[in-house]
Design an enzyme around this catalytic site. Structure first.
Site, PDB file in Angstrom:
ATOM      1  N   TYR A  33       0.813  -0.856  -0.404  1.00  0.00           N
ATOM      2  CA  TYR A  33       0.225   0.100   0.004  1.00  0.00           C
ATOM      3  C   TYR A  33       0.811   1.003  -0.429  1.00  0.00           C
ATOM      4  O   TYR A  33       2.135   1.251   0.195  1.00  0.00           O
ATOM      5  CB  TYR A  33      -1.118   0.161   1.433  1.00  0.00           C
ATOM      6  N   LYS A 149       6.363  -1.961   1.317  1.00  0.00           N
ATOM      7  CA  LYS A 149       5.532  -1.399   3.183  1.00  0.00           C
ATOM      8  C   LYS A 149       4.325  -2.580   2.125  1.00  0.00           C
ATOM      9  O   LYS A 149       3.153  -1.879   1.208  1.00  0.00           O
ATOM     10  CB  LYS A 149       5.640  -0.228   1.662  1.00  0.00           C
TER      11      LYS A 149
HETATM   12  N1  PMP Z   1       7.572   4.032   8.587  1.00  0.00           N
HETATM   13  C1  PMP Z   1       6.149   2.977   9.698  1.00  0.00           C
HETATM   14  C2  PMP Z   1       6.935   1.503   9.494  1.00  0.00           C
HETATM   15  C3  PMP Z   1       5.582   3.669   8.437  1.00  0.00           C
HETATM   16  O1  PMP Z   1       4.147   2.804   8.651  1.00  0.00           O
HETATM   17  C4  PMP Z   1       5.101   4.739   7.525  1.00  0.00           C
HETATM   18  C5  PMP Z   1       4.170   5.395   7.215  1.00  0.00           C
HETATM   19  N2  PMP Z   1       3.958   4.397   6.458  1.00  0.00           N
HETATM   20  C6  PMP Z   1       6.715   5.028   7.992  1.00  0.00           C
HETATM   21  C7  PMP Z   1       7.627   4.659   8.005  1.00  0.00           C
HETATM   22  C8  PMP Z   1       6.950   6.581   6.822  1.00  0.00           C
HETATM   23  O2  PMP Z   1       6.807   6.516   5.277  1.00  0.00           O
HETATM   24  P1  PMP Z   1       6.316   8.271   5.057  1.00  0.00           P
HETATM   25  O3  PMP Z   1       6.974   8.922   5.091  1.00  0.00           O
HETATM   26  O4  PMP Z   1       6.279   7.479   3.477  1.00  0.00           O
HETATM   27  O5  PMP Z   1       5.146   8.161   5.238  1.00  0.00           O
END
Ligand code: PMP
Length: 288
Positions: A33, A149
């Site tokens: 996602y 992710k």
């Molecule tokens: N680490 C994890 C485990 C996350 O779930 C997220 C947010 N989805 C992030 C870091 C931050 O990522 P981003 O800046 O791309 O939202």
């Protein structure tokens, strides 16, 4: 106004949209996602998010559901149809639906693609940044490929629940060597005792946050020294500041860790400066 979601080729009312009961995302968390911020009707850092989505899909050999222009078109439609001015877009791609069985290589599967958008009040986000986050530390019990992710988020769900039960907003996950990997849904940073920005280097242990990347751009542009090194909870206790980065919160100052005040116990000047400049350096693009 009825919410609209995109699912596998059509736009449906939120309450009526569905995916197959044997979708591998549902049965195996065989899905990835992305979450993209919408700010003043524009997509924030969409290129980096869609690059990471492509990488996540590639690491798991899941087919891309559509071309990038088509995906941007769907995102734009979902944002428009839900009249989101400020908020978030959520996209999920699973390997597809098939009779339940662990292996997938013998099947020609069509990926499932879902896209949703919802408004988030900038005032609430601002108030949260002004108050600052409270954090609890917890053991990192996730798998060895946190750079992908995936929707396999149960450890993060449990960590958030524990954080909330303790009166906190977020959890910092600590590896078996005592170093913070990242937050349950954000990347973890401190301004260390030497005044340097410190965050863990990328590896399979953590997500390559898009907001982390852009925050590093901001730090370089405004002349902050950065060290890409892991830190412990003890390091964080003696740090000048701490903060979290994520697409849903940009740069969020942290004021408390495991019940102890960080720095002055108020949002720190470096985190606030990074938060103020963030949108100046992030990529903004109109919804196509
Ligand atoms: N680490 C994890 C485990 C996350 O779930 C997220 C947010 N989805 C992030 C870091 C931050 O990522 P981003 O800046 O791309 O939202």
């Amino acid at each position: 106004m009825a919410r609209v979601v995109y699912v596998n080729g059509s736009y449906r009312r939120h309450g009526e949209a569905h995916v197959h009961v044997e979708d591998r995302g549902f049965q195996f968390a065989d899905a990835v996602y992305e979450v993209i911020e919408v700010s003043s009707r524009q997509l924030v850092d969409a290129t980096r998010h869609l690059d990471r989505l492509r990488r996540s899909l590639g690491e798991l050999s899941i087919c891309e559901p559509m071309s990038r222009p088509a995906m941007l078109h769907v995102i734009g439609e979902v944002v428009r149809r839900n009249r989101v001015t400020d908020g978030l877009v959520y996209m999920q791609v699973s390997r597809g639906a098939t009779r339940r069985d662990f292996p997938y290589t013998d099947k020609a599967l069509t990926p499932t693609f879902v896209c949703l958008a919802r408004p988030v009040s900038p005032a609430i986000r601002k108030a949260k940044a002004q108050r600052g986050l409270r954090i609890v530390s917890l053991p990192d019990i996730r798998w060895g490929r946190c750079d992908i992710k995936t929707v396999m988020l149960l450890p993060a769900v449990l960590a958030k629940e524990q954080a909330l039960a303790a009166g906190a907003d977020e959890a910092w996950l600590v590896d078996t060597d005592g170093f913070v990997t990242e937050g349950a849904s954000s990347n973890a940073w401190i301004v260390n005792a030497d005044g340097q920005l410190q965050t863990r280097a990328l590896s399979p242990a953590l997500l390559a946050g898009v907001t982390r990347h852009t925050t590093l751009d901001v730090a370089a542009a405004i002349g902050l020294e950065v060290v890409l090194q892991p830190f412990t909870i003890a390091d964080a206790y003696v740090s000048r500041e701490a903060f979290a980065t994520s697409a849903s919160g940009a740069v969020m100052p942290i004021v408390e860790l495991d019940g102890n005040a960080i720095g002055s116990g108020r949002p720190g000047p470096v985190a606030q400066a990074l938060g103020k400049s963030f949108h100046k350096y992030a990529q903004h693009q109109d919804c196509p």
